[in-house]
Design a protein around this motif. Sequence first.
Motif, mmCIF file in Angstrom:
data_model
loop_
_atom_site.group_PDB
_atom_site.id
_atom_site.type_symbol
_atom_site.label_atom_id
_atom_site.label_comp_id
_atom_site.label_asym_id
_atom_site.label_seq_id
_atom_site.Cartn_x
_atom_site.Cartn_y
_atom_site.Cartn_z
ATOM 1 N N ASN A 49 -11.498 5.194 -16.450
ATOM 2 C CA ASN A 49 -11.908 5.477 -15.080
ATOM 3 C C ASN A 49 -11.733 6.969 -14.847
ATOM 4 O O ASN A 49 -10.610 7.469 -14.797
ATOM 5 C CB ASN A 49 -11.042 4.674 -14.088
ATOM 6 N N HIS B 174 -1.628 4.430 -3.917
ATOM 7 C CA HIS B 174 -2.280 5.699 -3.623
ATOM 8 C C HIS B 174 -1.499 6.828 -4.283
ATOM 9 O O HIS B 174 -0.288 6.976 -4.064
ATOM 10 C CB HIS B 174 -2.348 5.921 -2.109
ATOM 11 N N VAL B 175 -2.180 7.621 -5.100
ATOM 12 C CA VAL B 175 -1.539 8.672 -5.875
ATOM 13 C C VAL B 175 -1.917 10.042 -5.330
ATOM 14 O O VAL B 175 -3.089 10.325 -5.069
ATOM 15 C CB VAL B 175 -1.945 8.582 -7.362
ATOM 16 N N ARG C 199 -2.871 3.512 -10.266
ATOM 17 C CA ARG C 199 -4.132 3.178 -9.607
ATOM 18 C C ARG C 199 -4.495 1.710 -9.853
ATOM 19 O O ARG C 199 -5.017 1.051 -8.947
ATOM 20 C CB ARG C 199 -5.246 4.106 -10.095
ATOM 21 N N GLU C 200 -4.211 1.209 -11.045
ATOM 22 C CA GLU C 200 -4.518 -0.198 -11.323
ATOM 23 C C GLU C 200 -3.671 -1.146 -10.478
ATOM 24 O O GLU C 200 -4.061 -2.286 -10.252
ATOM 25 C CB GLU C 200 -4.332 -0.492 -12.816
ATOM 26 N N GLY D 38 -3.060 -0.447 -7.394
ATOM 27 C CA GLY D 38 -3.487 -0.220 -6.017
ATOM 28 C C GLY D 38 -2.626 0.760 -5.255
ATOM 29 O O GLY D 38 -2.654 0.797 -4.019
ATOM 30 N N PHE E 45 -8.225 12.047 -8.827
ATOM 31 C CA PHE E 45 -7.103 11.730 -7.945
ATOM 32 C C PHE E 45 -6.984 12.820 -6.881
ATOM 33 O O PHE E 45 -7.357 13.982 -7.115
ATOM 34 C CB PHE E 45 -5.796 11.640 -8.739
ATOM 35 N N THR F 106 2.335 5.027 -1.109
ATOM 36 C CA THR F 106 1.801 6.308 -1.589
ATOM 37 C C THR F 106 2.867 6.995 -2.433
ATOM 38 O O THR F 106 4.015 7.116 -2.004
ATOM 39 C CB THR F 106 1.418 7.221 -0.409
ATOM 40 N N ALA G 153 -0.668 8.143 -13.543
ATOM 41 C CA ALA G 153 -1.545 8.016 -12.376
ATOM 42 C C ALA G 153 -2.538 6.873 -12.563
ATOM 43 O O ALA G 153 -2.813 6.104 -11.635
ATOM 44 C CB ALA G 153 -2.280 9.330 -12.145
ATOM 45 N N GLU G 154 -3.097 6.751 -13.772
ATOM 46 C CA GLU G 154 -4.042 5.677 -14.048
ATOM 47 C C GLU G 154 -3.376 4.308 -13.937
ATOM 48 O O GLU G 154 -3.969 3.349 -13.420
ATOM 49 C CB GLU G 154 -4.648 5.866 -15.435
ATOM 50 N N ASN H 86 0.808 -1.230 0.000
ATOM 51 C CA ASN H 86 0.000 0.000 0.000
ATOM 52 C C ASN H 86 0.840 1.280 0.000
ATOM 53 O O ASN H 86 0.646 2.160 0.847
ATOM 54 C CB ASN H 86 -0.948 0.016 1.205
#
Length: 488
Positions: free
Chosen positions: A161, A87-88, A82-83, A85, A165, A59, A78-79, A57
């Motif tokens: 998506n 945190h951006v 995100r895929e 998992g 963000f 960041t 960023a996308e 997890n």
Amino acid sequence: MTGYNTCPRRHTFFEMTATIKFGTSGWRAIIAEDFTFANVRLATAAIAEHLLSRKKNPTLIIGHDTRFFAEEFTRAAAETLREYGIHVLLCDGPTPTPVIAHEILRRKADGAINFTASHNPAEYQGLKFTGPDGGPALPEVTHDIEARVAKLGERAPAKPNDAPFEKIDPRSAYLERLGQLVNFKALAGAKLSVVTDALHGCGAGYLDRALANHGIDVQALRTNRDVLFNGSGPDVSEDNLAPLREAVLAKKAAVGLATDGDADRFGILDSDGTWMQPNHILGLVYDYLVETRGWKMPAARSVATSHLMDAVARHHGTTVFQTPVGFKYIGELIQKDKIAMGGEESAGMTIRGHVPEKDGILAGLLVAEMIAVRRASLAEQLHALFKRVGSEFWPQRVNLHLSEDVKLRTVNRLKADFTSFLGRRVKSLDRTDGLKMEFADGSWVLLRLSGTEPLLRVYTEAATPEESAKIAEETKAWITSAAEEARA
């Protein structure tokens, strides 16, 4: 979402990708040639896998400079994160490299991806990966990312998506930190006038605002976004600072301060418009910090940087760490609190208690403070410093664009153990980065391949500008002879 943001979704999964290599300061390539959305997704996926192999997890902060398509590349990265998992945290506008480094440390984030090609011409874009320590990623990290890139091969576009963000504004906290590092009271008390030049980069609103917030008379140039950078690129070279020179003379300012595209490098003009060599600025600031901060500690410089810092260290009874080219090595020493200041001849500097990354904003402010406290121009201060250390230092750098065969032949020739070179006796050989040969009179020459551009760089230093230039010209002739041999 703009039409541009949808571009990465139209790339096919099987799009060809180029080799992604991290040089001394990240991966840089020409936009639309190698720096494509497909390659950005691929590099980002490799970074994501690297992070997840070390922490659950994580960041990650993502920032960018003012270059063409900067926001769109940021969105694609960023996308992708995100895929995975991750945190951006998105910086809410163009953000200087040192500001991102400061925000990593302040938030205890796991690092950052920064889209910038720094001082490179407008056709370039780049990706810097910074670790949780706020410094440029070390070779063992970038090698792992490169290996993961090779293994991945390609990366499909992220699934559509439109979820937003989280955005952050790191400016205020950074400016507050500058207030703790710089003697703004002395600056304001001296009633100096200053001109700043952002070169259309993301230093706009940082260096000029830091001065204005503390009541210093400041005029700011080229603060608007121009993705072509006036056609000259956002490099703080003497030629590129001609508008700053005109403004300094017109305003009768005490100093002109410039930052490059991502504000990690500095450019300095004296009150008469003279461009000051970064090498000389490093020696002056180190001397000033030891005197005013009481930091009787070593400094650090790259192998390509002037030995003026060494002379200052001897004068104060301290020493100098020499590193390969690449600020990450100096950053390590800052993290360990082993040095008062670290710098590179390519206009990079940071100080004790600050980020382990180049900071052109802080460098400019320290130069202005130094002028305010010493009540002397930079030329006067440099002359006085040469007198105190008992010698003059005049470095020079030449960039050579060579064919691959000449470059290879030159590199092979440099493997020899030279006892003399260009008719001069070689006192010592140093292979820290490339080949550096120091001569009996203290002058030296260094030949090394650039880690960010397709160049062979020649660095020289001697006690006069003329002798330094002579060594450089003779070295160029020596390299040219390799081309003639290749053609024979």
